[in-house]
Design a protein around this motif. Structure first.
Motif, mmCIF file in Angstrom:
data_model
loop_
_atom_site.group_PDB
_atom_site.id
_atom_site.type_symbol
_atom_site.label_atom_id
_atom_site.label_comp_id
_atom_site.label_asym_id
_atom_site.label_seq_id
_atom_site.Cartn_x
_atom_site.Cartn_y
_atom_site.Cartn_z
ATOM 1 N N ALA A 24 67.213 16.935 46.763
ATOM 2 C CA ALA A 24 65.985 18.003 46.916
ATOM 3 C C ALA A 24 65.689 18.358 45.960
ATOM 4 N N SER A 25 66.442 17.552 45.198
ATOM 5 C CA SER A 25 66.459 18.720 43.220
ATOM 6 C C SER A 25 65.346 18.649 42.710
ATOM 7 N N GLU A 26 64.139 17.548 43.214
ATOM 8 C CA GLU A 26 62.668 17.662 42.531
ATOM 9 C C GLU A 26 61.766 19.006 43.500
ATOM 10 N N SER A 27 62.664 19.293 44.634
ATOM 11 C CA SER A 27 62.024 20.168 44.812
ATOM 12 C C SER A 27 61.944 21.464 44.148
ATOM 13 N N TYR A 28 63.189 21.945 43.689
ATOM 14 C CA TYR A 28 64.239 22.467 42.993
ATOM 15 C C TYR A 28 62.926 23.354 41.758
ATOM 16 N N PHE A 29 62.708 22.152 40.582
ATOM 17 C CA PHE A 29 62.516 22.032 39.013
ATOM 18 C C PHE A 29 61.098 22.213 39.817
ATOM 19 N N SER A 30 59.948 22.236 40.804
ATOM 20 C CA SER A 30 58.852 22.157 40.914
ATOM 21 C C SER A 30 58.022 23.323 41.754
ATOM 22 N N VAL A 31 59.152 24.552 41.884
ATOM 23 C CA VAL A 31 58.925 25.636 42.373
ATOM 24 C C VAL A 31 59.396 26.349 40.502
ATOM 25 N N ARG A 32 60.433 25.562 40.433
ATOM 26 C CA ARG A 32 60.520 26.787 39.256
ATOM 27 C C ARG A 32 59.339 26.619 37.751
ATOM 28 N N ASP A 33 58.933 25.508 38.109
ATOM 29 C CA ASP A 33 57.619 24.902 36.784
ATOM 30 C C ASP A 33 55.762 25.597 37.690
ATOM 31 N N PHE A 34 56.501 25.731 39.050
ATOM 32 C CA PHE A 34 55.048 26.393 38.915
ATOM 33 C C PHE A 34 53.948 27.859 38.983
ATOM 34 N N THR A 35 53.436 27.266 38.526
ATOM 35 C CA THR A 35 52.540 27.640 37.295
ATOM 36 C C THR A 35 51.321 29.053 38.370
ATOM 37 N N PHE A 36 50.815 30.073 37.738
ATOM 38 C CA PHE A 36 50.102 31.101 38.399
ATOM 39 C C PHE A 36 49.534 32.187 37.267
ATOM 40 N N GLY A 37 48.538 33.020 37.097
ATOM 41 C CA GLY A 37 48.880 33.996 36.618
ATOM 42 C C GLY A 37 47.190 34.373 36.092
ATOM 43 N N TYR A 38 46.853 35.229 35.214
ATOM 44 C CA TYR A 38 45.314 34.954 34.033
ATOM 45 C C TYR A 38 46.000 34.402 33.123
ATOM 46 N N GLU A 39 44.945 33.782 32.989
ATOM 47 C CA GLU A 39 44.561 33.070 31.010
ATOM 48 C C GLU A 39 44.578 34.120 30.076
ATOM 49 N N PRO A 40 43.443 34.716 30.767
ATOM 50 C CA PRO A 40 42.658 35.066 28.990
ATOM 51 C C PRO A 40 43.461 35.862 28.479
ATOM 52 N N TRP A 41 44.727 36.685 29.628
ATOM 53 C CA TRP A 41 45.658 37.720 28.755
ATOM 54 C C TRP A 41 46.948 36.834 28.765
ATOM 55 N N HIS A 42 47.162 35.438 28.673
ATOM 56 C CA HIS A 42 48.423 34.788 28.017
ATOM 57 C C HIS A 42 49.220 34.893 29.298
#
Length: 459
Positions: free
Chosen positions: A58-76
């Protein structure tokens, strides 16, 4: 502490390094070691869990969670989960580093230059020598990994102190203070290196704006008793938003956001103040604000922030024995292992020896060079900050990045194992002195070994 290996103390004005700490410092260090044992265990669990998941079907799920992005772009701030852990959660860890370092030099035994100079100098030696060894290997092999020169410069406080706490119940307190201070100082050096060498496209406007909430935070936290009195909620209402603003603006400036944690830690007063603003003598039942903050935030750091960072940073697909062998032949990996396992103890011991030689000082009779060797090897556990610098040195997912992770894990395990063997042997020799350490003939609650004439605490 008397020693079963004769080494009489020099008389006169000869300087002595690693002398006995005060009893209050002895108790404080013991408490820190107990807390870091739990933190080290959680860190180990998080690391093992990440490695198992990253190398499972299930290694792909680990890297998917780690690389999932969220946040407010204007403040980087549109960051991946792994980046949030590295930039955000580690800021809490470095806030505590700032607090600990300030406490040591303002109210701890290390406010005395004679006691502070050795661990501080050893920390610099433990940074310079590993960096030179790493760089030398890159030059000798013609590799392109020079950008990772700072990876092996830092000591992992949680892991190193956890190992020390488990195996060194009888070692002199001076050695524990030495390792704690060395680890804190070289982490501070590492964060300075990050700010100077791993910050790109610095936005001076944002950096200047960051100084505004930092200044307000400093003023309010210094005047906390006068402004807030006995209202704990006021800390969260006024100080927490300012701390977040400092972190956001630091991140937006291009300087690594964990630097904000150290600056905020330095701003917190160590000595207790009365509501009128005057400084009061330190009292265990009425601690200073730095001690209160440490008590509140250390569980968050050791119980969640650092393990979470380790979980999302340590996961690497090893590829079995063949993959491990390939990774460890990468000049970057060879440099990291050599620098941490060999460079750290060489740097620590060489610097300490140079100081004793040129100042004509001697080691306290309770400490031997073999003990310092064990502490120097233990300082080669580079885990947390080394992983952080690796993320900044090489592109995520690149060959060097993954090989460096494996090297950091390998070197940290080797350093822990070698130090454990050596210090366990030394610990057994010191164990015979345990009864003398606990003797309290005058029943005043302070062991006699920590007292000098007239029952006054020894210094």
């Amino acid at each position: 502490m008397a020693s079963n290996e004769p080494n009489p103390q020099p008389s006169g004005s000869t300087k002595v390094f690693f002398g006995r700490s005060s009893y209050s410092e002895h108790l404080r260090i013991g408490e820190i070691l107990r807390k870091e044992t739990v933190g080290g265990i959680l860190l180990l669990i998080a690391t093992v869990a990440a490695l198992i998941w990253a190398n499972s079907p299930a290694s792909e799920s680990y890297f998917s969670v780690r690389d999932f992005t969220f946040g407010y772009e204007p403040w980087h701030l549109d960051l991946s989960v792994g980046a949030w852990a590295a930039d955000g959660l580690l800021a809490i860890f470095f806030f505590l580093v700032g607090l600990e370092l300030k406490k040591e030099f303002v109210a701890g035994d290390l406010r005395q230059i004679s006691k502070a100079i050795v661990p501080v100098a050893a920390a610099f030696g433990g940074v310079v020598i590993p960096a030179l060894i790493y760089a030398g290997i890159q030059v000798a092999t013609g590799a392109d990994g020079m950008r990772g020169w700072a990876i092996p410069t830092a000591t992992d406080i949680a892991f190193a102190l956890a190992v020390l706490a488990v195996i060194s119940s009888h070692l002199p307190t001076a050695l524990r203070i030495f390792l704690l201070t060395l680890a804190v100082v070289d982490d501070l050096i590492a964060i300075t290196i990050i700010a100077l060498f791993y910050s790109e496209d610095v936005n001076l406007l944002m950096l200047g704006l960051m100084l505004v909430p930092l200044a307000l935070f400093t003023v309010l936290v210094q005047r906390a008793p006068r402004f807030f009195g006995t209202r704990p909620w006021a800390f969260w209402v006024f100080l927490a938003p300012l701390a977040v603003a400092v972190w956001v603006l630091m991140h937006a400036s291009g300087v690594h956001a964990t630097v904000a944690g150290v600056l905020l830690g330095f701003a917190v007063p160590v000595l207790r103040r009365d509501p009128a603003g005057g400084t009061l003598p330190h009292s265990e039942d009425k601690p200073g604000l730095a001690e209160i903050f440490e008590h509140r935030f250390r569980p968050i750091s050791t119980g969640f922030a650092v393990p979470a960072f380790a979980f999302f940073s340590a996961g690497v697909a090893i590829g079995g024995i063949e993959g491990l062998g390939r990774a460890l032949t990468d000049p970057v990996a060879v440099g990291i292992v050599a620098a941490l396992v060999l460079g750290k103890p060489i740097g620590v011991l060489l610097t300490t020896w140079v100081l004793t030689f040129f100042t004509k000082a001697t080691l306290d009779q309770s400490v031997k060079w073999v003990d310092l060797t064990g502490i120097g090897i233990l300082a080669g556990i580079g885990f947390t900050v080394s992983l952080l610098v690796n993320d900044l040195s090489f592109g995520m997912g690149s060959a060097h990045h993954e090989d460096a992770k494996i090297a950091i894990l390998t070197a940290s395990v080797l350093a822990a194992a070698l130090a454990s063997v050596l210090l366990t042997i030394r610990n057994r020799r010191y164990a015979v002195l345990e009864k003398a350490e606990r003797l309290d003939a005058d029943n005043d609650g302070i062991p006699d070994v920590f007292q000098e004439g007239n029952g006054q605490p020894g210094r």
